[in-house]
Design a protein around this motif. Sequence first.
Motif, short mmCIF file in Angstrom:
data_model
loop_
_atom_site.label_atom_id
_atom_site.label_comp_id
_atom_site.label_asym_id
_atom_site.label_seq_id
_atom_site.Cartn_x
_atom_site.Cartn_y
_atom_site.Cartn_z
N ASP A 23 5.71 1.34 -0.87
CA ASP A 23 5.47 2.64 -1.53
C ASP A 23 4.24 2.57 -2.43
O ASP A 23 3.43 3.49 -2.47
CB ASP A 23 6.69 3.04 -2.38
CG ASP A 23 7.91 3.37 -1.53
OD1 ASP A 23 7.75 3.48 -0.29
OD2 ASP A 23 9.01 3.50 -2.09
N ASP A 24 4.12 1.45 -3.16
CA ASP A 24 2.99 1.31 -4.09
C ASP A 24 1.66 1.20 -3.33
O ASP A 24 0.64 1.72 -3.79
CB ASP A 24 3.19 0.08 -4.99
CG ASP A 24 4.29 0.31 -6.03
OD1 ASP A 24 4.68 1.48 -6.22
OD2 ASP A 24 4.78 -0.67 -6.62
N LEU A 25 1.71 0.54 -2.18
CA LEU A 25 0.50 0.44 -1.37
C LEU A 25 0.12 1.84 -0.88
O LEU A 25 -1.04 2.24 -0.92
CB LEU A 25 0.76 -0.49 -0.17
CG LEU A 25 -0.46 -1.00 0.56
CD1 LEU A 25 -1.22 -2.00 -0.31
CD2 LEU A 25 -0.05 -1.71 1.84
N TYR A 26 1.13 2.55 -0.44
CA TYR A 26 0.94 3.94 0.03
C TYR A 26 0.29 4.78 -1.06
O TYR A 26 -0.58 5.60 -0.81
CB TYR A 26 2.31 4.49 0.40
CG TYR A 26 2.31 5.77 1.18
CD1 TYR A 26 2.40 5.75 2.57
CD2 TYR A 26 2.23 7.01 0.55
CE1 TYR A 26 2.42 6.92 3.31
CE2 TYR A 26 2.24 8.18 1.28
CZ TYR A 26 2.33 8.14 2.65
OH TYR A 26 2.34 9.30 3.38
N GLY A 28 -1.54 3.61 -3.44
CA GLY A 28 -2.78 2.98 -3.89
C GLY A 28 -2.69 2.36 -5.26
O GLY A 28 -3.67 2.32 -6.01
N LEU A 29 -1.52 1.85 -5.63
CA LEU A 29 -1.32 1.29 -6.97
C LEU A 29 -1.66 -0.20 -6.99
O LEU A 29 -0.80 -1.06 -6.74
CB LEU A 29 0.13 1.53 -7.43
CG LEU A 29 0.56 3.00 -7.48
CD1 LEU A 29 2.01 3.12 -7.91
CD2 LEU A 29 -0.33 3.80 -8.42
N LYS A 30 -2.92 -0.46 -7.29
CA LYS A 30 -3.45 -1.82 -7.21
C LYS A 30 -2.70 -2.81 -8.13
O LYS A 30 -2.31 -3.89 -7.69
CB LYS A 30 -4.93 -1.72 -7.61
CG LYS A 30 -5.71 -2.96 -7.54
CD LYS A 30 -7.19 -2.61 -7.77
CE LYS A 30 -8.00 -3.84 -8.01
NZ LYS A 30 -8.44 -4.04 -9.38
N GLY A 36 3.51 -7.37 -7.70
CA GLY A 36 4.49 -7.63 -6.64
C GLY A 36 4.19 -8.93 -5.90
O GLY A 36 5.08 -9.73 -5.63
N VAL A 37 2.92 -9.14 -5.60
CA VAL A 37 2.52 -10.37 -4.90
C VAL A 37 2.86 -11.59 -5.76
O VAL A 37 3.46 -12.56 -5.28
CB VAL A 37 1.01 -10.34 -4.55
CG1 VAL A 37 0.51 -11.71 -4.13
CG2 VAL A 37 0.73 -9.32 -3.45
N HIS A 38 2.53 -11.51 -7.04
CA HIS A 38 2.84 -12.63 -7.94
C HIS A 38 4.34 -12.90 -7.98
O HIS A 38 4.77 -14.06 -7.93
CB HIS A 38 2.32 -12.35 -9.35
CG HIS A 38 0.83 -12.53 -9.48
ND1 HIS A 38 0.19 -13.70 -9.14
CD2 HIS A 38 -0.15 -11.69 -9.88
CE1 HIS A 38 -1.11 -13.57 -9.34
NE2 HIS A 38 -1.34 -12.36 -9.79
N ILE A 39 5.12 -11.85 -8.06
CA ILE A 39 6.58 -12.03 -8.16
C ILE A 39 7.12 -12.71 -6.89
O ILE A 39 7.89 -13.66 -6.97
CB ILE A 39 7.29 -10.67 -8.39
CG1 ILE A 39 6.88 -10.07 -9.74
CG2 ILE A 39 8.81 -10.84 -8.33
CD1 ILE A 39 7.36 -8.64 -9.96
N LYS A 84 -6.46 -4.97 -0.66
CA LYS A 84 -7.47 -6.02 -0.87
C LYS A 84 -7.17 -6.82 -2.14
O LYS A 84 -7.40 -8.04 -2.19
CB LYS A 84 -8.86 -5.41 -0.98
CG LYS A 84 -9.43 -5.03 0.36
CD LYS A 84 -10.85 -4.54 0.20
CE LYS A 84 -11.44 -4.17 1.52
NZ LYS A 84 -12.83 -3.69 1.37
N ALA A 85 -6.66 -6.13 -3.17
CA ALA A 85 -6.33 -6.83 -4.42
C ALA A 85 -5.23 -7.87 -4.14
O ALA A 85 -5.29 -9.00 -4.64
CB ALA A 85 -5.88 -5.83 -5.47
#
Length: 235
Positions: A23-26, A28-30, A36-39, A84-85
């Motif tokens: 949802d966040d990607l959708y 655009g919430l960088k 999320g990736v770190h978690i 990309k982030a």
Amino acid sequence: MSDSDDLDLRALPDQDLVQQMHDDLYDGLKEEIEEGVHILLERGWTPYRTLTEALVEGMRIVGIDFRDGILFVPEVLLAANAMKAGMTILRPLLAETGAPAVGKMVIGTVKGDIHDIGKNLVSMMMEGAGFEVINIGINNAVEAYLEAIDEHKPDILGMSALLTTTMPYMKVVIDTLKEKGMRDDYIVLVGGAPLNEAFADAIGADAYCRDAAVAVETAKEFMHRKHNVRGGATG
Ligand code: B1M
């Protein structure tokens, strides 16, 4: 956006977190994607699993709604930025194999085409598999490929195209290599959503790579063959 502002991503179990990241990607919430990736990494997810299940799958959903006219270019650009982030965090981790270079690849998106997420993903995965990768970016005319080949002397030339209008340009590059008598000096791998194996055959590429994992496997296989041929010739 406010929903995500209030949400504690750390409180979510893995599956809900991944869903939230889609949802966040959708949206655009960088920063949320980075968090999320770190978690996921902290929870022991491998970089590859994080990449494929949280980011690539999220982008697939964005692609469907872009196709159906629900999302438009500005929103998709934001999604691409967020993706990309996330990839920036994963890139060094994927490349951390410590393996000696198994081959060298020059890769770029063809002229007229500015899509670069898939190509960058292929670059990352190839680096992770021990290849040295020279990523020459987007919108590459044949001259740019030739220049990079001349400078870096790769084993593999990789080309990416995401548009039906730009994929024919791959043939221009391959035909130019043929004209210059250089075609057989390189393994030419092509990829991108609108391509298929028949197209790769028709333009004279060595192989079509459906995704980044296939690109890695295909590249390894061709490098193996190349070394065997060399070994056979000398020994
Ligand atoms: Co564009 N776009 N876009 N877009 N965009 C597509 C490709 C499209 C399919 C969307 C749709 O209609 N469903 C459609 C193309 C239709 C067609 O030609 N058949 C389209 C269109 C029409 C356009 C514009 C014309 C829209 C407009 O302006 N009206 C425009 C063109 C701009 C241009 O290039 N001149 C445009 C613009 C954009 C953005 C700038 C907004 C943005 C790009 C941002 C960026 O890349 N920095 C964008 C995006 C993000 C997409 C979608 C939604 C997602 C692409 C993506 O990143 N996918 C895409 C829809 C889709 O593909 N479903 C779409 C995720 C990525 C991981 O997958 O790129 O397929 P992919 O890469 C995979 C494999 O294909 C393979 O491995 C990768 C990893 O597994 N692979 C290779 C790719 N390259 C490889 C090279 C290799 C090997 C494997 O070499 C060895």
